[in-house]
Design a protein around this motif. Sequence first.
Motif, PDB file in Angstrom:
ATOM      1  N   ALA A 175      -8.017   4.987 -12.643  1.00  0.00           N
ATOM      2  CA  ALA A 175      -7.215   4.329 -11.607  1.00  0.00           C
ATOM      3  C   ALA A 175      -6.202   5.300 -10.998  1.00  0.00           C
ATOM      4  O   ALA A 175      -6.042   5.351  -9.780  1.00  0.00           O
ATOM      5  N   LEU A 176      -5.537   6.069 -11.834  1.00  0.00           N
ATOM      6  CA  LEU A 176      -4.537   7.021 -11.335  1.00  0.00           C
ATOM      7  C   LEU A 176      -5.183   8.133 -10.521  1.00  0.00           C
ATOM      8  O   LEU A 176      -4.646   8.561  -9.502  1.00  0.00           O
ATOM      9  N   ARG A 177      -6.363   8.578 -10.924  1.00  0.00           N
ATOM     10  CA  ARG A 177      -7.071   9.607 -10.148  1.00  0.00           C
ATOM     11  C   ARG A 177      -7.506   9.071  -8.791  1.00  0.00           C
ATOM     12  O   ARG A 177      -7.450   9.779  -7.786  1.00  0.00           O
ATOM     13  N   ALA A 178      -7.930   7.817  -8.757  1.00  0.00           N
ATOM     14  CA  ALA A 178      -8.346   7.204  -7.491  1.00  0.00           C
ATOM     15  C   ALA A 178      -7.163   7.123  -6.529  1.00  0.00           C
ATOM     16  O   ALA A 178      -7.297   7.413  -5.339  1.00  0.00           O
ATOM     17  N   VAL A 179      -6.009   6.741  -7.029  1.00  0.00           N
ATOM     18  CA  VAL A 179      -4.813   6.683  -6.190  1.00  0.00           C
ATOM     19  C   VAL A 179      -4.422   8.095  -5.765  1.00  0.00           C
ATOM     20  O   VAL A 179      -4.125   8.345  -4.589  1.00  0.00           O
ATOM     21  N   ALA A 180      -4.432   9.035  -6.701  1.00  0.00           N
ATOM     22  CA  ALA A 180      -4.036  10.415  -6.395  1.00  0.00           C
ATOM     23  C   ALA A 180      -4.905  11.028  -5.303  1.00  0.00           C
ATOM     24  O   ALA A 180      -4.412  11.805  -4.483  1.00  0.00           O
ATOM     25  N   ALA A 181      -6.174  10.660  -5.261  1.00  0.00           N
ATOM     26  CA  ALA A 181      -7.074  11.201  -4.239  1.00  0.00           C
ATOM     27  C   ALA A 181      -6.646  10.789  -2.835  1.00  0.00           C
ATOM     28  O   ALA A 181      -6.964  11.470  -1.858  1.00  0.00           O
ATOM     29  N   ARG A 182      -5.917   9.696  -2.723  1.00  0.00           N
ATOM     30  CA  ARG A 182      -5.447   9.206  -1.419  1.00  0.00           C
ATOM     31  C   ARG A 182      -4.024   9.650  -1.097  1.00  0.00           C
ATOM     32  O   ARG A 182      -3.519   9.392  -0.010  1.00  0.00           O
ATOM     33  N   THR A 218       2.693   8.295  -9.126  1.00  0.00           N
ATOM     34  CA  THR A 218       3.413   9.525  -9.429  1.00  0.00           C
ATOM     35  C   THR A 218       4.483   9.276 -10.485  1.00  0.00           C
ATOM     36  O   THR A 218       4.628  10.048 -11.436  1.00  0.00           O
ATOM     37  N   ASP A 219       5.221   8.194 -10.345  1.00  0.00           N
ATOM     38  CA  ASP A 219       6.247   7.852 -11.331  1.00  0.00           C
ATOM     39  C   ASP A 219       5.628   7.583 -12.698  1.00  0.00           C
ATOM     40  O   ASP A 219       6.190   7.961 -13.730  1.00  0.00           O
ATOM     41  N   CYS A 220       4.482   6.932 -12.700  1.00  0.00           N
ATOM     42  CA  CYS A 220       3.787   6.634 -13.953  1.00  0.00           C
ATOM     43  C   CYS A 220       3.425   7.923 -14.676  1.00  0.00           C
ATOM     44  O   CYS A 220       3.726   8.102 -15.853  1.00  0.00           O
ATOM     45  N   VAL A 221       2.803   8.841 -13.966  1.00  0.00           N
ATOM     46  CA  VAL A 221       2.400  10.120 -14.562  1.00  0.00           C
ATOM     47  C   VAL A 221       3.624  10.935 -14.955  1.00  0.00           C
ATOM     48  O   VAL A 221       3.674  11.520 -16.044  1.00  0.00           O
ATOM     49  N   ARG A 281      -1.473  12.336  -0.212  1.00  0.00           N
ATOM     50  CA  ARG A 281      -1.335  13.687   0.336  1.00  0.00           C
ATOM     51  C   ARG A 281       0.045  14.245   0.017  1.00  0.00           C
ATOM     52  O   ARG A 281       1.032  13.510  -0.036  1.00  0.00           O
ATOM     53  N   ASN A 282       0.116  15.531  -0.207  1.00  0.00           N
ATOM     54  CA  ASN A 282       1.388  16.223  -0.409  1.00  0.00           C
ATOM     55  C   ASN A 282       2.239  15.612  -1.527  1.00  0.00           C
ATOM     56  O   ASN A 282       3.443  15.489  -1.398  1.00  0.00           O
ATOM     57  N   THR A 283       1.591  15.211  -2.601  1.00  0.00           N
ATOM     58  CA  THR A 283       2.301  14.624  -3.725  1.00  0.00           C
ATOM     59  C   THR A 283       2.019  15.465  -4.964  1.00  0.00           C
ATOM     60  O   THR A 283       0.881  15.840  -5.224  1.00  0.00           O
ATOM     61  N   SER A 284       3.069  15.790  -5.697  1.00  0.00           N
ATOM     62  CA  SER A 284       2.885  16.545  -6.922  1.00  0.00           C
ATOM     63  C   SER A 284       3.815  15.998  -8.000  1.00  0.00           C
ATOM     64  O   SER A 284       4.771  15.299  -7.699  1.00  0.00           O
ATOM     65  N   LYS A 293       0.816  -1.222   0.000  1.00  0.00           N
ATOM     66  CA  LYS A 293       0.000   0.000   0.000  1.00  0.00           C
ATOM     67  C   LYS A 293       0.847   1.268   0.000  1.00  0.00           C
ATOM     68  O   LYS A 293       0.515   2.236  -0.664  1.00  0.00           O
ATOM     69  N   GLY A 294       1.942   1.265   0.713  1.00  0.00           N
ATOM     70  CA  GLY A 294       2.793   2.438   0.787  1.00  0.00           C
ATOM     71  C   GLY A 294       3.487   2.779  -0.523  1.00  0.00           C
ATOM     72  O   GLY A 294       4.031   3.865  -0.677  1.00  0.00           O
ATOM     73  N   ALA A 295       3.463   1.877  -1.476  1.00  0.00           N
ATOM     74  CA  ALA A 295       4.152   2.100  -2.741  1.00  0.00           C
ATOM     75  C   ALA A 295       3.230   2.632  -3.835  1.00  0.00           C
ATOM     76  O   ALA A 295       3.711   3.061  -4.888  1.00  0.00           O
ATOM     77  N   THR A 296       1.921   2.650  -3.603  1.00  0.00           N
ATOM     78  CA  THR A 296       0.997   3.040  -4.670  1.00  0.00           C
ATOM     79  C   THR A 296       1.147   4.501  -5.073  1.00  0.00           C
ATOM     80  O   THR A 296       1.080   4.818  -6.254  1.00  0.00           O
ATOM     81  N   CYS A 297       1.336   5.390  -4.121  1.00  0.00           N
ATOM     82  CA  CYS A 297       1.492   6.810  -4.457  1.00  0.00           C
ATOM     83  C   CYS A 297       2.756   7.031  -5.280  1.00  0.00           C
ATOM     84  O   CYS A 297       2.732   7.750  -6.286  1.00  0.00           O
ATOM     85  N   THR A 298       3.838   6.413  -4.881  1.00  0.00           N
ATOM     86  CA  THR A 298       5.090   6.545  -5.627  1.00  0.00           C
ATOM     87  C   THR A 298       4.942   5.973  -7.028  1.00  0.00           C
ATOM     88  O   THR A 298       5.358   6.587  -8.013  1.00  0.00           O
ATOM     89  N   TYR A 299       4.327   4.807  -7.126  1.00  0.00           N
ATOM     90  CA  TYR A 299       4.130   4.171  -8.438  1.00  0.00           C
ATOM     91  C   TYR A 299       3.278   5.056  -9.347  1.00  0.00           C
ATOM     92  O   TYR A 299       3.625   5.292 -10.502  1.00  0.00           O
TER      93      TYR A 299
END
Length: 78
Positions: A59-66, A39-42, A68-71, A31-37
């Motif tokens: 799918a990417l929008r659903a992950v992005a909604a969770r 973000t790297d994908c985009v 925080r502090n990621t750009s 679970k902790g790797a989904t935001c990084t994955y």
Amino acid sequence: MDANRSLVAVSFGENRTKGDKDAAEWMPPTKGATCTYATDCVATKLPWKLTIDRAETKALRAVAARCRNTSVNFASAQ
């Protein structure tokens, strides 16, 4: 190619599980790797103007909604 992001080494089993699936079909099991994955994908697709279909966008929008502090900051590769 001056990319700030790169491939992540994973086990053979994980690599086989992911295969050529996109973010709509596969996310890291940790679970902790989904935001990084995500973000790297985009961050990889935007500069190269690679396509993202509706399912992958959802799918990417659903992950992005969770996430925080990621750009994602990028410069066009072309």
